[in-house]
Motif scaffolding. Sequence first.
Motif, short mmCIF file in Angstrom:
data_model
loop_
_atom_site.label_atom_id
_atom_site.label_comp_id
_atom_site.label_asym_id
_atom_site.label_seq_id
_atom_site.Cartn_x
_atom_site.Cartn_y
_atom_site.Cartn_z
N TYR A 1 1.98 -6.05 -6.22
CA TYR A 1 2.74 -6.09 -7.47
C TYR A 1 2.47 -7.42 -8.17
O TYR A 1 2.76 -8.50 -7.63
CB TYR A 1 4.23 -5.95 -7.18
CG TYR A 1 5.12 -5.95 -8.43
CD1 TYR A 1 5.45 -4.77 -9.06
CD2 TYR A 1 5.64 -7.14 -8.93
CE1 TYR A 1 6.26 -4.76 -10.19
CE2 TYR A 1 6.45 -7.15 -10.06
CZ TYR A 1 6.75 -5.96 -10.68
OH TYR A 1 7.55 -5.96 -11.80
N PHE A 2 1.87 -7.36 -9.38
CA PHE A 2 1.52 -8.55 -10.14
C PHE A 2 2.23 -8.51 -11.49
O PHE A 2 2.06 -7.57 -12.26
CB PHE A 2 0.00 -8.63 -10.34
CG PHE A 2 -0.72 -8.97 -9.07
CD1 PHE A 2 -1.15 -10.26 -8.82
CD2 PHE A 2 -0.95 -8.00 -8.10
CE1 PHE A 2 -1.79 -10.60 -7.63
CE2 PHE A 2 -1.59 -8.31 -6.91
CZ PHE A 2 -2.01 -9.62 -6.68
N ASP A 3 3.01 -9.55 -11.76
CA ASP A 3 3.90 -9.58 -12.90
C ASP A 3 3.44 -10.61 -13.93
O ASP A 3 3.41 -11.81 -13.66
CB ASP A 3 5.32 -9.90 -12.43
CG ASP A 3 6.32 -9.88 -13.57
OD1 ASP A 3 7.02 -8.87 -13.70
OD2 ASP A 3 6.42 -10.88 -14.31
N MET B 1 2.88 -7.18 5.70
CA MET B 1 3.70 -7.07 4.49
C MET B 1 4.67 -5.90 4.62
O MET B 1 4.27 -4.80 5.01
CB MET B 1 2.80 -6.87 3.26
CG MET B 1 3.56 -6.74 1.94
SD MET B 1 4.50 -8.18 1.47
CE MET B 1 3.18 -9.41 1.28
N ASN B 2 5.91 -6.13 4.28
CA ASN B 2 6.88 -5.06 4.19
C ASN B 2 6.88 -4.48 2.78
O ASN B 2 6.57 -5.19 1.81
CB ASN B 2 8.28 -5.58 4.54
CG ASN B 2 8.51 -5.65 6.04
OD1 ASN B 2 8.33 -4.66 6.75
ND2 ASN B 2 8.89 -6.82 6.53
N TYR B 3 7.24 -3.21 2.69
CA TYR B 3 7.25 -2.53 1.40
C TYR B 3 8.58 -1.80 1.23
O TYR B 3 9.19 -1.35 2.21
CB TYR B 3 6.10 -1.52 1.30
CG TYR B 3 4.74 -2.17 1.38
CD1 TYR B 3 4.05 -2.53 0.23
CD2 TYR B 3 4.16 -2.46 2.62
CE1 TYR B 3 2.81 -3.15 0.30
CE2 TYR B 3 2.92 -3.08 2.71
CZ TYR B 3 2.26 -3.43 1.55
OH TYR B 3 1.03 -4.05 1.63
N ARG B 4 9.02 -1.69 -0.01
CA ARG B 4 10.19 -0.90 -0.34
C ARG B 4 9.83 0.01 -1.50
O ARG B 4 9.01 -0.33 -2.34
CB ARG B 4 11.39 -1.81 -0.69
CG ARG B 4 11.88 -2.59 0.53
CD ARG B 4 13.05 -3.51 0.25
NE ARG B 4 13.41 -4.26 1.47
CZ ARG B 4 14.33 -5.21 1.53
NH1 ARG B 4 15.01 -5.54 0.44
NH2 ARG B 4 14.57 -5.83 2.68
N ALA B 5 10.45 1.17 -1.55
CA ALA B 5 10.04 2.20 -2.51
C ALA B 5 10.64 1.97 -3.89
O ALA B 5 11.76 1.48 -4.04
CB ALA B 5 10.45 3.57 -1.99
N ASP B 6 9.85 2.34 -4.92
CA ASP B 6 10.40 2.34 -6.27
C ASP B 6 11.16 3.64 -6.50
O ASP B 6 11.40 4.42 -5.55
CB ASP B 6 9.30 2.10 -7.32
CG ASP B 6 8.31 3.27 -7.44
OD1 ASP B 6 8.56 4.35 -6.87
OD2 ASP B 6 7.27 3.08 -8.10
N LYS B 7 11.54 3.91 -7.70
CA LYS B 7 12.38 5.06 -8.02
C LYS B 7 11.73 6.38 -7.64
O LYS B 7 12.41 7.38 -7.34
CB LYS B 7 12.70 5.05 -9.52
CG LYS B 7 13.71 6.09 -9.97
CD LYS B 7 14.03 5.91 -11.45
CE LYS B 7 15.05 6.92 -11.94
NZ LYS B 7 15.36 6.72 -13.40
N GLY C 1 9.38 6.71 -5.13
CA GLY C 1 8.88 6.69 -3.77
C GLY C 1 7.58 5.94 -3.56
O GLY C 1 7.05 5.93 -2.44
N ASN C 2 7.07 5.29 -4.60
CA ASN C 2 5.84 4.51 -4.46
C ASN C 2 6.13 3.19 -3.74
O ASN C 2 7.11 2.51 -4.06
CB ASN C 2 5.24 4.21 -5.83
CG ASN C 2 4.97 5.46 -6.63
OD1 ASN C 2 4.27 6.36 -6.18
ND2 ASN C 2 5.54 5.54 -7.82
N PRO C 3 5.29 2.80 -2.78
CA PRO C 3 5.55 1.56 -2.04
C PRO C 3 5.22 0.31 -2.84
O PRO C 3 4.13 0.19 -3.40
CB PRO C 3 4.62 1.68 -0.82
CG PRO C 3 3.49 2.55 -1.29
CD PRO C 3 4.10 3.51 -2.26
N LEU C 4 6.17 -0.60 -2.91
CA LEU C 4 5.98 -1.89 -3.56
C LEU C 4 6.11 -2.99 -2.52
O LEU C 4 7.04 -2.98 -1.71
CB LEU C 4 7.03 -2.12 -4.65
CG LEU C 4 6.84 -1.43 -5.99
CD1 LEU C 4 8.01 -1.75 -6.91
CD2 LEU C 4 5.54 -1.86 -6.64
N SER C 5 5.18 -3.93 -2.53
CA SER C 5 5.30 -5.07 -1.62
C SER C 5 6.58 -5.82 -1.98
O SER C 5 6.89 -6.02 -3.16
CB SER C 5 4.09 -5.99 -1.75
OG SER C 5 3.89 -6.41 -3.08
#
Length: 392
Positions: A48-50, A1-7, A9-13
């Motif tokens: 991340y569960f929406d 899984m790749n992750y990108r940071a939120d505002k 710096g927390n990693p989000l899938s």
Amino acid sequence: MNYRADKYGNPLSILGYGCMRFPMKMGKIDMQETEKQILSAIEQGVNYFDTAYIYPGSEASLGEILEKNHLRDKVNIATKLPHYLLRNAEGLEKMFQEELRRLRTDHIDYYFMHMLTDPATWERLKGFGIVEWIAEKKKSGAIRQVGFSYHGNADCFCQLVDLYDWDFCMIQYNYMDEHSQAGKKGLLHAHAKGLPVMIMEPLRGGRLVSHLPEEAKKIFAAHPLQHTPAQWAFRWLWNQEEVTCVLSGMNSLEMIADNAHTAATVSAGEMTEADQAMLSQVRKAINAKMKVGCTGCGYCMPCPKGVDIPGAFSAYNRKYAEGWFSGMKDYFMCTALRPQITAASQCIGCGKCEKHCPQQIEIRKELKNVQKALEGPVYKIARKIVRKFRLY
């Protein structure tokens, strides 16, 4: 899984789990199957569960599964405040506490103002003390970050982005909506302001997979680099570094595995000019067949007269994309093979649906077109037979 940071710096899938349509059984959420799928997604790196207050049974089901498996601290929960249901300031706290109880948690990681429509709506919420309320919840840790989800044009979206110090936002975005809704303009504006952007409707309610016209399928098949239509849709999104997390309403283990594999093998900027040109051809092929730009989100429902609006539009579009028989079959199944008729002809023109349509579709006008196209003599005779012999 790749992750990108939120505002912060927390990693989000980069793949998010959309919880609007959990598997159903006998008219209820199938908890056993839903649990298997959620656990599988987490095992494959989804964090991340929406969900949302208005998704029937969703918050409670997600909360129960996470608590049972001791996974609350392993994932991020995103849910939404249905501000359009608020009548006073007291409703804010009441709804939020209900969501915490349903989700069996003491905090929400990403809290949305659900379907924030325009600056005037935000001003109305400010009159309820929403700014002070958010500040208090963030200070106590009950809300970690706050943002808004949006359907509408790019200019209004950019205004909303600028009105408050948001932590994130969510827009409808896919290769068919690059220049509609908030679109590329909105995506770039939010990113420039430092906001992570979550994406909904990456497959346009599944239409970029299951209801593609034959010409579009041929274009995909002829391209040297082979991916499925769903994989191309996700790759187009993740090719853009401004996209943080893409929601998928996954409801099978196979779908989860496929999407997770794609999310683990992509990188921003990887698509070539040839890839982009191919998708441009696909857009043209789809637009040539599309009659109604309905994504099947369901916000227009329920209809006071029982019309299955998303089902009717889906069948109508399919008629032009795949032929009369395919469209008629879908339409007959979703309108006649039910205890109560849900056909377009049941519409009385009240307009309630149009007030809630994120796509701003002229639903009453289009339902008349559906009726004309699909409720001919064959449909009427078959429906009479079904009603007479109760073949449903």
